[in-house]
Design an enzyme around this catalytic site. Structure first.
Site, PDB file in Angstrom:
ATOM      1  N   CYS A 133       0.883  -1.178   0.000  1.00  0.00           N
ATOM      2  CA  CYS A 133       0.000   0.000   0.000  1.00  0.00           C
ATOM      3  C   CYS A 133       0.913   1.219   0.000  1.00  0.00           C
ATOM      4  O   CYS A 133       1.110   1.863   1.031  1.00  0.00           O
ATOM      5  CB  CYS A 133      -0.913  -0.003   1.219  1.00  0.00           C
ATOM      6  SG  CYS A 133      -1.943  -1.489   1.382  1.00  0.00           S
ATOM      7  N   ALA A 134       1.485   1.525  -1.158  1.00  0.00           N
ATOM      8  CA  ALA A 134       2.693   2.360  -1.208  1.00  0.00           C
ATOM      9  C   ALA A 134       2.459   3.862  -1.130  1.00  0.00           C
ATOM     10  O   ALA A 134       3.350   4.592  -0.687  1.00  0.00           O
ATOM     11  CB  ALA A 134       3.472   2.040  -2.483  1.00  0.00           C
ATOM     12  N   ALA A 135       1.326   4.378  -1.596  1.00  0.00           N
ATOM     13  CA  ALA A 135       1.146   5.830  -1.664  1.00  0.00           C
ATOM     14  C   ALA A 135       1.198   6.443  -0.256  1.00  0.00           C
ATOM     15  O   ALA A 135       0.709   5.841   0.695  1.00  0.00           O
ATOM     16  CB  ALA A 135      -0.184   6.154  -2.336  1.00  0.00           C
ATOM     17  N   PRO A 136       1.820   7.623  -0.124  1.00  0.00           N
ATOM     18  CA  PRO A 136       2.386   8.481  -1.177  1.00  0.00           C
ATOM     19  C   PRO A 136       3.839   8.190  -1.548  1.00  0.00           C
ATOM     20  O   PRO A 136       4.441   8.951  -2.305  1.00  0.00           O
ATOM     21  CB  PRO A 136       2.263   9.878  -0.560  1.00  0.00           C
ATOM     22  CG  PRO A 136       2.425   9.643   0.905  1.00  0.00           C
ATOM     23  CD  PRO A 136       1.763   8.307   1.183  1.00  0.00           C
ATOM     24  N   GLY A 140       6.687   7.537   0.576  1.00  0.00           N
ATOM     25  CA  GLY A 140       7.804   7.842   1.456  1.00  0.00           C
ATOM     26  C   GLY A 140       8.523   6.629   2.004  1.00  0.00           C
ATOM     27  O   GLY A 140       9.755   6.597   2.083  1.00  0.00           O
ATOM     28  N   LYS A 141       7.762   5.595   2.366  1.00  0.00           N
ATOM     29  CA  LYS A 141       8.397   4.421   2.989  1.00  0.00           C
ATOM     30  C   LYS A 141       9.175   3.593   1.965  1.00  0.00           C
ATOM     31  O   LYS A 141      10.271   3.119   2.258  1.00  0.00           O
ATOM     32  CB  LYS A 141       7.335   3.578   3.704  1.00  0.00           C
ATOM     33  CG  LYS A 141       6.650   4.325   4.848  1.00  0.00           C
ATOM     34  CD  LYS A 141       5.589   3.477   5.512  1.00  0.00           C
ATOM     35  CE  LYS A 141       4.861   4.263   6.586  1.00  0.00           C
ATOM     36  NZ  LYS A 141       3.982   5.326   6.016  1.00  0.00           N
ATOM     37  N   ASP A 196      -0.248   0.235  -5.346  1.00  0.00           N
ATOM     38  CA  ASP A 196      -1.357   0.961  -4.722  1.00  0.00           C
ATOM     39  C   ASP A 196      -2.603   0.757  -5.565  1.00  0.00           C
ATOM     40  O   ASP A 196      -2.532   0.713  -6.797  1.00  0.00           O
ATOM     41  CB  ASP A 196      -1.062   2.452  -4.571  1.00  0.00           C
ATOM     42  CG  ASP A 196      -1.915   3.074  -3.469  1.00  0.00           C
ATOM     43  OD1 ASP A 196      -1.459   3.101  -2.309  1.00  0.00           O
ATOM     44  OD2 ASP A 196      -3.052   3.516  -3.768  1.00  0.00           O
ATOM     45  N   ASP A 224      -4.712  -4.077  -6.719  1.00  0.00           N
ATOM     46  CA  ASP A 224      -5.235  -4.367  -5.381  1.00  0.00           C
ATOM     47  C   ASP A 224      -4.371  -5.437  -4.727  1.00  0.00           C
ATOM     48  O   ASP A 224      -4.335  -6.585  -5.178  1.00  0.00           O
ATOM     49  CB  ASP A 224      -6.688  -4.837  -5.506  1.00  0.00           C
ATOM     50  CG  ASP A 224      -7.344  -5.086  -4.151  1.00  0.00           C
ATOM     51  OD1 ASP A 224      -6.670  -4.943  -3.107  1.00  0.00           O
ATOM     52  OD2 ASP A 224      -8.543  -5.423  -4.148  1.00  0.00           O
ATOM     53  N   CYS A 254      -0.916   3.409  11.454  1.00  0.00           N
ATOM     54  CA  CYS A 254      -0.816   4.622  12.272  1.00  0.00           C
ATOM     55  C   CYS A 254      -2.042   4.719  13.179  1.00  0.00           C
ATOM     56  O   CYS A 254      -2.561   5.796  13.444  1.00  0.00           O
ATOM     57  CB  CYS A 254      -0.649   5.871  11.415  1.00  0.00           C
ATOM     58  SG  CYS A 254      -1.950   6.147  10.189  1.00  0.00           S
TER      59      CYS A 254
END
Length: 431
Positions: free
Chosen positions: A250-253, A255-256, A273, A301, A373
């Site tokens: 789940c890559a967006a946006p 940063g990780k 994503d 997905d 988070c």
């Protein structure tokens, strides 16, 4: 006749706040549209500060209006109430009276509410004289969510509410492929920006006072990113082996995944994503930081690998799962406005499906890092415990105290602990 600049800004703040409060629009999304329309960076910063302060202070303002207004404001008074929030937020920020009061009163007239300008003036001047009523930090939390936090964290719940009520510090992540952390700190100091260098995470700097991104030396050249310390810890928690085949599910946006590539440019990294538009942000992030050539971006997905996966297992998978975002209220205070109790059950279902799908794509001996988070146990420790119980061969890999307090099979950092956002980490290996 156009209103004076200060008046126009108060109108813009009222309109922005109104859309968030009355139409349930994301504050982040609304600001992304509104801020570029303001030419002056100081105006952008002020509008953003007013709206953030107003959302955080809503419980105080409501208490003041309840005490000071003879006839309670109804649904038809939404715009007036929002104007008052904007004015009260400026007073809370310590702006001079001519800015906080006079410009807001003029904005009231400019918005066609001349008949209510006297009322707005009287309420704002009373706030200047008497100050705003004190309310408990948890007053801004909806009752259902407040009870869940108290259930999960007991005596620590009050600290969660208190930490979530104040603005977060500004964390930076230095791009080690382009500059050394100490060297970038020196560049900041040369620009008059004070920063501390925490022991962990090792690419982080923390600013004494937040600044606009445009003021960060070398930002456009990819020397640095803005990313909270908790999010930076993900790279250490996953810790893929050099050259590993890695999936950011789940890559967006972005940063990780960018951080992982900054740590090891030899990784074979796939950034996925479900939202193609959000995936464009991943591309932009990677391009700015100079790591785009090392990443494969896919709009797909993660919960349905049959639709995109080539069958080659991954050595490491990062699952930064969709969640309630209850650990980042200090950064996104509108979470408390938009979240509903039914959301949590739906999110838990999505998280479980993503975990199960990730497991099918993981190589034997590989690692999944489940992260959120959130501070809600059912999304975090409960999710990992349930997964281990239903999944043969799933082994918990303990993380150390750098990642927060023990919480079931994972680690939980609560908002404000170590100066970071609330975040959960659960590391699993495949036997």
């Amino acid at each position: 006749m156009k209103p004076a600049p200060g008046v126009a800004l108060r109108i813009a703040a009222t309109q922005t706040l109104g859309v968030v409060l009355q139409r349930q629009r994301s504050l982040k999304a609304e600001l992304a549209q509104r801020l570029p329309t303001l030419r002056d960076t100081r105006d952008r910063a002020l509008l953003e500060a007013i709206v953030f302060t107003a959302i955080r202070g809503q419980a105080q303002y409501d208490a003041a209006l309840k005490a000071w207004v003879a006839k309670p404001l109804g649904r038809s008074d939404d715009e007036l109430r929002t104007l008052l929030y904007v004015g009260l937020a400026q007073i809370q920020m310590g702006l001079p009276a001519h800015a906080a009061v006079d410009a807001t009163v003029e904005a009231t007239r400019a918005m066609g509410r001349t008949h209510q300008a006297g009322m707005v003036n009287a309420i704002l001047r009373r706030a200047l004289r008497e100050g705003l009523p004190e309310v408990a930090p948890e007053a801004t939390w909806p009752e259902w969510l407040r009870k869940r936090v108290q259930r999960d964290w007991g005596d620590a719940a009050q600290a969660v509410f208190a930490a979530s009520a104040i603005p977060a510090p500004m964390w930076l992540r230095v791009n080690r492929t382009r500059i050394d952390r100490a060297a970038y700190r020196a560049r900041l100091e040369k620009a008059g920006i004070e920063a501390t260098m925490p022991a962990f995470p090792e690419d982080a700097l923390v600013l004494a006072t937040p600044v606009a991104v445009s003021e960060l030396p070398g930002f456009d050249e990819g020397l640095v990113s803005v990313q909270d310390g908790s999010a930076q810890c993900v790279a250490d928690a996953l810790a893929p082996k050099p050259g590993a085949r890695v999936l950011d599910a789940c890559a967006a946006p972005g940063g990780k995944s960018a951080h992982l590539l900054e740590r090891d440019p030899t990784l074979q990294l796939f950034a996925l994503d479900i939202d193609a538009q959000r995936l464009r942000r991943v591309h932009e992030t990677h391009a700015r930081l100079g790591v785009g050539a090392n990443a494969h971006l896919l709009a797909a997905d993660a919960a349905a690998p049959d639709t995109w996966w080539d069958g080659v297992p991954f050595d490491a998978i990062l699952l930064d799962a969709p969640c309630s975002a209850t650990g980042i209220v200090r950064r996104q205070p509108d979470v408390l406005l938009h979240r509903r109790d039914t959301d949590v059950e739906s999110l838990c279902d999505i998280q479980a499906r993503l975990l199960d799908a990730a497991w099918t794509m993981l190589a034997p001996g590989g690692t999944v890092l489940y992260a959120t988070c959130s501070i809600l146990a059912e999304e975090n420790a409960g999710q990992i415990d349930a997964f281990v119980q239903r999944t043969p061969g799933a082994v918990v890999e303990p993380l150390d105290a750098r990642f927060g307090r023990e919480s079931g099979a994972g680690r939980q950092r609560l908002p404000g602990e170590d100066g970071m956002d609330g975040f959960f980490y659960g590391r699993l290996s495949k036997r």
